[in-house]
Design a protein around this motif. Structure first.
Motif, short mmCIF file in Angstrom:
data_model
loop_
_atom_site.label_atom_id
_atom_site.label_comp_id
_atom_site.label_asym_id
_atom_site.label_seq_id
_atom_site.Cartn_x
_atom_site.Cartn_y
_atom_site.Cartn_z
N LYS A 69 -4.47 -3.80 -1.14
CA LYS A 69 -3.95 -3.36 -2.31
C LYS A 69 -2.77 -2.18 -1.84
N THR A 70 -1.49 -2.47 -2.17
CA THR A 70 -0.73 -1.29 -1.86
C THR A 70 -0.47 -0.51 -3.15
N VAL A 71 -0.48 0.85 -2.96
CA VAL A 71 -0.16 1.77 -3.94
C VAL A 71 1.17 1.94 -3.96
N SER A 72 2.09 2.33 -5.05
CA SER A 72 3.23 2.43 -5.28
C SER A 72 3.69 3.43 -4.00
N ARG A 73 4.82 3.24 -3.43
CA ARG A 73 5.29 4.14 -2.58
C ARG A 73 5.88 5.45 -3.07
N ASP A 74 6.62 5.48 -4.12
CA ASP A 74 7.06 6.53 -5.01
C ASP A 74 5.92 7.50 -5.54
N LYS A 75 4.89 6.72 -5.90
CA LYS A 75 3.65 7.67 -6.47
C LYS A 75 2.92 8.14 -5.30
N GLY B 220 3.05 4.65 0.53
CA GLY B 220 3.69 5.75 0.86
C GLY B 220 4.45 5.37 2.22
N THR B 221 5.67 6.26 2.20
CA THR B 221 6.66 6.24 3.22
C THR B 221 5.99 6.52 4.58
N GLN B 222 5.24 7.52 4.49
CA GLN B 222 4.51 7.80 5.81
C GLN B 222 3.49 6.98 6.43
N TYR B 223 2.72 6.47 5.59
CA TYR B 223 1.79 5.29 6.20
C TYR B 223 2.70 4.07 6.36
N HIS B 224 3.49 3.46 5.78
CA HIS B 224 4.58 2.54 6.14
C HIS B 224 5.19 2.98 7.44
N ASN B 225 5.48 4.16 7.70
CA ASN B 225 6.34 4.19 9.08
C ASN B 225 5.23 4.28 10.10
N GLU B 226 4.00 4.83 9.85
CA GLU B 226 3.26 4.83 10.92
C GLU B 226 2.60 3.34 11.25
N LEU B 227 2.61 2.63 10.18
CA LEU B 227 2.25 1.12 10.59
C LEU B 227 3.12 0.57 11.21
N LYS B 228 4.64 0.61 11.12
CA LYS B 228 5.67 0.00 11.56
C LYS B 228 5.74 0.45 13.13
N LYS B 229 5.25 1.75 13.32
CA LYS B 229 5.19 2.14 14.65
C LYS B 229 4.18 1.14 15.40
N ASN B 230 3.18 1.13 14.90
CA ASN B 230 1.98 0.38 15.31
C ASN B 230 2.17 -1.13 14.92
N GLY B 231 3.40 -1.72 15.38
CA GLY B 231 4.05 -2.80 14.76
C GLY B 231 3.19 -4.02 14.64
N LYS B 232 2.39 -4.42 15.74
CA LYS B 232 1.72 -5.48 15.71
C LYS B 232 0.64 -5.73 14.61
N TYR B 233 0.35 -4.60 13.78
CA TYR B 233 -0.36 -4.60 12.41
C TYR B 233 0.30 -5.01 11.35
N VAL B 234 1.73 -4.82 11.13
CA VAL B 234 2.24 -5.23 10.17
C VAL B 234 2.04 -6.56 9.81
N GLY B 235 2.06 -7.48 10.40
CA GLY B 235 1.81 -9.06 10.17
C GLY B 235 0.30 -9.18 9.87
N LEU B 236 -0.62 -8.43 10.31
CA LEU B 236 -1.79 -8.62 9.94
C LEU B 236 -2.13 -8.01 8.29
N PHE B 237 -1.43 -6.93 8.22
CA PHE B 237 -1.55 -6.50 6.86
C PHE B 237 -0.95 -7.36 5.62
N THR B 238 0.28 -8.22 6.13
CA THR B 238 0.95 -9.18 5.41
C THR B 238 0.14 -10.26 4.92
N LEU B 239 -0.56 -10.67 6.39
CA LEU B 239 -1.29 -11.89 5.98
C LEU B 239 -2.62 -11.37 5.14
N LEU B 240 -3.14 -10.29 5.35
CA LEU B 240 -4.38 -10.03 4.65
C LEU B 240 -4.05 -9.77 3.07
N GLY B 241 -2.77 -9.33 2.96
CA GLY B 241 -2.24 -9.07 1.62
C GLY B 241 -2.03 -10.33 0.58
#
Length: 175
Positions: A69-75, A42-63
């Motif tokens: 597991k990413t749920v469809s943003r639109d859904k 979802g957009t809100q979670y992605h935006n909150e994750l970006k604000k907490n920028g240092k964890y974006v890389g960790l989520f990418t690596l864990l992914g």
């Protein structure tokens, strides 16, 4: 176990320097050493994750390691829009978490946002066939960390290799 980690506890889960890390360390251990996976979307979670920028890389690596597991943003966004209309209470600021639950059927949320508990536990929010989530709030909820909380959306469930566990733990030292 599949778990939705509220962005307000990312440092508590992933940073050994966080004051309350010991309360949330079982979640980290289950993800790194067990079959646990993080669910988000979802957009809100992605935006909150970006604000907490240092964890974006960790989520990418864990992914990349099969631990996210990413749920469809639109859904998620569509479900969230419906929840905003149906449950307009301004104190309910975690509709995006409930939306992820509905979209993925993941039934465990890790958060310390006490204001959100009554909303997230309100069974009228969830459509028939979707269980209201359990909430991991700290070490006293460690019993929730088990294979029974793995939903179909999160399968297959693999453990990380010892070398991947070690490299991720080394990476966490920067958090």
């Amino acid at each position: 176990m599949c778990v939705i980690i509220d962005t307000n506890v990312l440092s508590s889960v992933f940073s050994s320097k966080a004051q309350d890390h010991s309360e949330f360390e079982p979640v980290l251990n289950w993800i790194f050493n067990g079959k646990g996976k993080i669910v988000f979307g979802g957009t809100q979670y992605h935006n909150e994750l970006k604000k907490n920028g240092k964890y974006v890389g960790l989520f990418t690596l864990l992914g990349n390691k099969g631990k996210v597991k990413t749920v469809s943003r639109d859904k998620v966004d569509k479900i969230q829009a419906k929840l905003e209309k149906d449950f307009p209470d301004p104190k309910f600021n975690d509709r995006h978490l409930a939306s992820i639950v509905i979209a993925s059927k993941c039934n465990l949320i890790c958060t310390n946002d006490k204001e959100s508990y009554p909303f997230l536990k309100n069974s009228s929010i969830y459509p028939k066939g979707i269980s209201k989530p359990k909430i991991y709030r700290g070490i006293r909820n460690a019993n929730l960390i088990n294979d029974h909380n793995i939903v179909e959306f999160c399968k297959p469930n693999e453990k990380l290799s010892k070398e991947n566990q070690e490299s991720l733990r080394n990476m966490l030292e920067q958090y």
